[in-house]
Design an enzyme around this catalytic site. Sequence first.
Site, PDB file in Angstrom:
ATOM      1  CG  ASN A  87       0.314   0.861   5.572  1.00 46.32           C
ATOM      2  OD1 ASN A  87       0.988   0.986   6.584  1.00 46.32           O
ATOM      3  ND2 ASN A  87      -0.734   0.070   5.504  1.00 46.32           N
TER       4      ASN A  87
ATOM      5  CE1 TYR B 109      -1.791  -4.817   2.060  1.00 47.91           C
ATOM      6  CE2 TYR B 109      -3.643  -4.782   3.583  1.00 47.91           C
ATOM      7  CZ  TYR B 109      -2.697  -4.108   2.825  1.00 47.91           C
ATOM      8  OH  TYR B 109      -2.657  -2.742   2.835  1.00 47.91           O
TER       9      TYR B 109
ATOM     10  CE1 TYR C  63      -5.151   3.320  -3.477  1.00 46.30           C
ATOM     11  CE2 TYR C  63      -6.075   1.481  -2.248  1.00 46.30           C
ATOM     12  CZ  TYR C  63      -4.976   2.187  -2.707  1.00 46.30           C
ATOM     13  OH  TYR C  63      -3.719   1.765  -2.410  1.00 46.30           O
TER      14      TYR C  63
ATOM     15  CB  SER D 243      -0.913   0.014   1.230  1.00 46.88           C
ATOM     16  OG  SER D 243      -1.811  -1.069   1.195  1.00 46.88           O
TER      17      SER D 243
END
Length: 242
Positions: free
Chosen positions: A43, A201, A177, A40
Amino acid sequence: MPSQPDFEVGGEGAVFEARPFTTNCECLVEKGEHALVGVSVGNGYFSQYRIAQLLDWTGRRFASVDVLYADLHVESAFRASGMDPEHAARRTHRALRDVRRRIRRAVESAGDVPARVRTVALSEIAEFPGYRTAARRIDREIEQNPLLRAACEDHVRHVLGPAEDPEGARFRAGMDYLRAELPFLLSSPEVLDVASSVCCYHVLMPVLPRLRGEASCFHPRQGHLVLRPLRPDGTYEDAEVS
């Protein structure tokens, strides 16, 4: 997340707890055909060191690994948060430059992993036929399926805050997004033309549990694996959803 036994993390010194989303996901991890590592933009969790750890972990368990960073809708999200266009453009340029540098250096420092590792930007893959086909199907499903649309809206509220105005610019940017990411979350084998794929993730994306029973949403060989980083004392490191 549904209750699942911990998946075998690996040898001594492993730094992640790995937990498949479903039993089908566990089977796909065991197959080890392809992993998609999402990074990301903006992040702070995704340091060069962390990305290198993720590449080392996935690169020893999967035949191929794609590292994906989303470079679309970043500037519009900054502008929706109140930045003027010039500031948003500069912030986007810096954020994308930094994430590309961290990924490049992480790939260089990850060591000799057996997997084929590739770095891809969302803007590149958005031109792939598989992505366009999946995106059109998912967009149509969002418009026609109230459950899917509500799941997407709840996901955006989770990220932005429950009081966010659904008609506001920030909420719309959040939906754009998410919609750009959904082809990977729901159909990455189709997008990337691989036999099966496991999205890796650090948290379970909030939209996924809401859609678990909707078989039409998921490619049958789409997997999800939560890789939670562990401190030396065995406790979890905190990380944000983004």
